[in-house]
Design an enzyme around this catalytic site. Sequence first.
Site, PDB file in Angstrom:
ATOM      1  N   ASP A   8      34.898  13.971  13.912  1.00  0.00           N
ATOM      2  CA  ASP A   8      35.642  13.519  15.058  1.00  0.00           C
ATOM      3  C   ASP A   8      36.531  12.522  14.997  1.00  0.00           C
ATOM      4  O   ASP A   8      36.206  11.913  13.932  1.00  0.00           O
ATOM      5  CB  ASP A   8      34.326  13.237  16.216  1.00  0.00           C
ATOM      6  N   ARG A   9      37.552  12.507  15.654  1.00  0.00           N
ATOM      7  CA  ARG A   9      38.596  11.588  15.788  1.00  0.00           C
ATOM      8  C   ARG A   9      38.271  10.075  16.492  1.00  0.00           C
ATOM      9  O   ARG A   9      37.912   9.334  15.772  1.00  0.00           O
ATOM     10  CB  ARG A   9      39.928  12.105  15.955  1.00  0.00           C
ATOM     11  N   ASP A  10      38.612  10.133  17.403  1.00  0.00           N
ATOM     12  CA  ASP A  10      38.527   8.961  18.485  1.00  0.00           C
ATOM     13  C   ASP A  10      37.225   8.532  18.505  1.00  0.00           C
ATOM     14  O   ASP A  10      36.342   9.358  18.791  1.00  0.00           O
ATOM     15  CB  ASP A  10      39.294   9.100  19.826  1.00  0.00           C
ATOM     16  N   LYS A  17      39.891   3.986  23.396  1.00  0.00           N
ATOM     17  CA  LYS A  17      40.244   3.112  24.610  1.00  0.00           C
ATOM     18  C   LYS A  17      40.465   3.972  25.665  1.00  0.00           C
ATOM     19  O   LYS A  17      40.716   3.536  26.846  1.00  0.00           O
ATOM     20  CB  LYS A  17      41.500   2.018  24.242  1.00  0.00           C
ATOM     21  N   TYR A  19      41.517   8.231  26.037  1.00  0.00           N
ATOM     22  CA  TYR A  19      42.627   9.206  26.098  1.00  0.00           C
ATOM     23  C   TYR A  19      43.573   8.355  25.314  1.00  0.00           C
ATOM     24  O   TYR A  19      44.734   8.654  25.530  1.00  0.00           O
ATOM     25  CB  TYR A  19      43.161   9.608  27.409  1.00  0.00           C
ATOM     26  N   GLN A  51      40.737  16.988  23.165  1.00  0.00           N
ATOM     27  CA  GLN A  51      41.625  16.447  23.547  1.00  0.00           C
ATOM     28  C   GLN A  51      41.936  16.698  24.759  1.00  0.00           C
ATOM     29  O   GLN A  51      42.942  17.320  25.282  1.00  0.00           O
ATOM     30  CB  GLN A  51      42.725  16.307  22.678  1.00  0.00           C
ATOM     31  N   ARG A  99      36.598  24.174  22.526  1.00  0.00           N
ATOM     32  CA  ARG A  99      35.932  22.858  22.845  1.00  0.00           C
ATOM     33  C   ARG A  99      34.654  22.592  22.287  1.00  0.00           C
ATOM     34  O   ARG A  99      33.774  23.370  22.647  1.00  0.00           O
ATOM     35  CB  ARG A  99      36.062  22.690  24.310  1.00  0.00           C
ATOM     36  N   LYS A 100      34.415  21.486  21.517  1.00  0.00           N
ATOM     37  CA  LYS A 100      33.059  21.163  21.055  1.00  0.00           C
ATOM     38  C   LYS A 100      32.058  21.107  22.121  1.00  0.00           C
ATOM     39  O   LYS A 100      32.310  20.582  23.058  1.00  0.00           O
ATOM     40  CB  LYS A 100      33.102  19.940  20.123  1.00  0.00           C
ATOM     41  N   ASP A 125      30.689  10.638  17.743  1.00  0.00           N
ATOM     42  CA  ASP A 125      30.179   9.821  18.719  1.00  0.00           C
ATOM     43  C   ASP A 125      29.865  10.242  20.022  1.00  0.00           C
ATOM     44  O   ASP A 125      29.664   9.573  20.809  1.00  0.00           O
ATOM     45  CB  ASP A 125      31.090   8.600  18.694  1.00  0.00           C
TER      46      ASP A 125
END
Length: 180
Positions: A8-10, A17, A19, A51, A99-100, A125
């Site tokens: 996962d990225r963010d 923080k 979006y 996203q 979408r996951k 996360d």
Amino acid sequence: MAKAIILDRDGVLNEDKGYVHKVEDFRLYPGVVEGLKLLKGRYLFFIITNQSGIGKGYYTEEDFHNFNNHLVSELGRHGIKIERTYYCPHRQEDGCDCRKPSLKYAAKIASEYGVELEKSWVVGDHPSDIEMGKKAGCKTAYVLTGHGAKHYGELEARGLVPSIVAADFLSIAKRIAREP
């Protein structure tokens, strides 16, 4: 057959923080580069990221690509290659197929890159990351950065038991690196 780390990225690689999409807000978590270097050569690296901020109109696909290209470039400066980033631009209520915890992108990684999912890892996360990984037959690692600590209780409620739970990505990478 290749093995992969599906990230996962963010909240896993970079600070989330809420979006996050502005390059000036980009912050890699400490230990991410070191952790990826521990796994480099044994695994291919991919990102799969939801996203929904795009679908909600908070930012554009161009904003997403600018931010993501900056992340991939920054990792590249350290000799780390992200093979590909897959993303879902939809809102949860849109009922899309990407979408996951959807398996769409994990299946693409397996078919397009010859990745053996059963020998691969999903690191995230959010419970949806772990659910996708479990459905794909991957080993899973849940990180408590980003939204991880906030959503940790949801794992048990959803019957999801990750292979690893750790405070940060470097701790996860060290445990994965010890795997045969």
